[in-house]
Scaffold this motif. Structure first.
Motif, mmCIF file in Angstrom:
data_model
loop_
_atom_site.group_PDB
_atom_site.id
_atom_site.type_symbol
_atom_site.label_atom_id
_atom_site.label_comp_id
_atom_site.label_asym_id
_atom_site.label_seq_id
_atom_site.Cartn_x
_atom_site.Cartn_y
_atom_site.Cartn_z
ATOM 1 N N ASP A 66 0.842 -1.192 0.000
ATOM 2 C CA ASP A 66 0.000 0.000 0.000
ATOM 3 C C ASP A 66 0.886 1.255 0.000
ATOM 4 O O ASP A 66 1.853 1.358 0.765
ATOM 5 C CB ASP A 66 -0.878 -0.027 1.243
ATOM 6 N N THR A 67 0.550 2.197 -0.857
ATOM 7 C CA THR A 67 1.317 3.454 -0.933
ATOM 8 C C THR A 67 0.477 4.652 -0.472
ATOM 9 O O THR A 67 0.852 5.800 -0.709
ATOM 10 C CB THR A 67 1.794 3.707 -2.364
ATOM 11 N N THR A 99 -0.674 7.509 1.647
ATOM 12 C CA THR A 99 -0.145 8.361 2.734
ATOM 13 C C THR A 99 -1.119 9.495 3.051
ATOM 14 O O THR A 99 -0.721 10.499 3.643
ATOM 15 C CB THR A 99 1.215 8.957 2.334
ATOM 16 N N SER A 116 -0.796 2.473 7.097
ATOM 17 C CA SER A 116 0.215 3.535 7.177
ATOM 18 C C SER A 116 0.465 3.910 8.637
ATOM 19 O O SER A 116 -0.310 3.578 9.541
ATOM 20 C CB SER A 116 -0.232 4.755 6.377
ATOM 21 N N THR A 163 3.982 7.603 6.730
ATOM 22 C CA THR A 163 4.732 6.600 5.974
ATOM 23 C C THR A 163 3.774 5.479 5.566
ATOM 24 O O THR A 163 3.050 4.920 6.403
ATOM 25 C CB THR A 163 5.865 6.000 6.817
ATOM 26 N N ALA A 164 3.769 5.183 4.271
ATOM 27 C CA ALA A 164 2.889 4.146 3.746
ATOM 28 C C ALA A 164 3.398 2.764 4.137
ATOM 29 O O ALA A 164 4.506 2.609 4.665
ATOM 30 C CB ALA A 164 2.788 4.275 2.232
ATOM 31 N N ASP A 198 4.342 0.665 2.050
ATOM 32 C CA ASP A 198 5.583 0.712 1.276
ATOM 33 C C ASP A 198 6.414 1.835 1.876
ATOM 34 O O ASP A 198 6.163 3.014 1.613
ATOM 35 C CB ASP A 198 5.263 0.988 -0.190
ATOM 36 N N SER A 245 9.014 3.214 1.392
ATOM 37 C CA SER A 245 9.740 4.165 0.533
ATOM 38 C C SER A 245 8.868 5.364 0.178
ATOM 39 O O SER A 245 9.350 6.348 -0.392
ATOM 40 C CB SER A 245 10.230 3.472 -0.744
ATOM 41 N N VAL A 246 7.596 5.279 0.542
ATOM 42 C CA VAL A 246 6.658 6.349 0.204
ATOM 43 C C VAL A 246 6.263 7.092 1.484
ATOM 44 O O VAL A 246 5.700 6.494 2.409
ATOM 45 C CB VAL A 246 5.395 5.791 -0.487
#
Length: 275
Positions: A38-39, A41, A88, A111-112, A114, A116-117
């Motif tokens: 999941d991305t 945010t 998140s 922060t998601a 994922d 990095s997102v």
């Protein structure tokens, strides 16, 4: 058997074989769809008790940045934010220690799943300057270190005090203490005439037989709020000195030179010897 899956669809085949070789085995296919991380945010809600306008700003522009103006009494925000995705996480930075007036920045970092997102939600908080120009104490002393306004008598909301001093006292020292450390003592006045400026204390002369109006002016951090405390000091016109500066008598010699330093017992003894 442990099978690793990449993001997307993966087919897993399970082939069975009967004990009777004449029987054709069967193949079972499992379609495994591995979803990406999941991305998300985003926030679904944002508000602060001290800043009612924050919720309104978020409703119209959920990405921010946001602005808040809060009263001087607040040193942080009672902040409420809701994550849109349960996967998140969030961290709030800067939401404490608004100890001085002016700009402060609060950042909510989401922060998601994922990791990095990430996304920052920025709240620019302006804390108003203090309007407190009150005193917490006002000490008035004379050259004999007598205190005319006790801590029990002083009240921040009482702005005028009447004191009475002996004729022998010609100077009083005013030492005020501000209730808010951001306030400034801006002037000391005697009957309307400034005698000291920005000083921790001030020595002020008072006139015999009259009432001198002594004032202390305090300016708050906001630069516009001013409080004035008044001490009406009445100095007696009658002398309070009852000591002799000299004493002599015909055909009598005193043991010591007469003066204010002679002890009371010596005064009585000398009086007996010379009667």
């Amino acid at each position: 058997e442990i099978i690793s899956f990449s993001v997307g669809t993966t087919n897993v085949n399970i082939v069975t074989t009967a004990e009777d070789p004449s029987v054709t085995g069967k193949t079972y296919i499992i379609h495994v769809n591995r979803l990406p991380l999941d991305t998300d945010t985003s926030l679904s809600a944002l508000s602060a008790t001290e800043c009612p306008e924050l919720a309104t700003q978020f409703a119209s522009n959920p990405d921010g940045p946001f602005t808040c103006t809060i009263d001087n009494q607040y040193t942080s925000l009672t902040l409420t934010h809701t994550l849109h995705s349960a996967k998140s996480t969030s961290v709030v930075n800067g939401n404490s220690g608004f100890t001085v007036a002016g700009p402060n920045t609060v950042t909510i970092t989401v922060t998601a799943q994922d990791t990095s997102v990430t996304k920052d939600y920025v709240i620019n908080v302006t804390r108003k300057p203090s309007s407190n120009a009150l005193l917490s104490a006002l000490d008035v002393t004379d050259t004999n270190n007598k205190h005319y306004i006790s801590s029990e008598e002083f009240d921040s909301d009482t702005k005028s005090y009447d004191i009475y001093v002996l004729n022998s006292i010609s100077t009083l020292t005013l030492t005020p203490t501000v209730a808010d450390s951001t306030a400034t003592i801006t002037a000391y006045k005697n009957d309307g005439t400034q005698v000291c400026g920005q000083a921790a204390s001030c020595d002020i002369s008072i006139i015999s037989g009259s009432t001198s109006v002594l004032t202390v002016e305090i300016t708050a951090e906001d630069g516009t709020t001013v409080e004035t405390y008044t001490v009406n000091a009445t100095r007696s016109a009658l002398s309070d000195i009852a000591t002799l500066s000299s004493l002599s008598a015909t055909d009598c010699t005193f043991n010591e030179t007469w003066g204010t330093t002679i002890s009371r017992s010596e005064e009585r003894r000398v009086g007996k010897e010379c009667r």
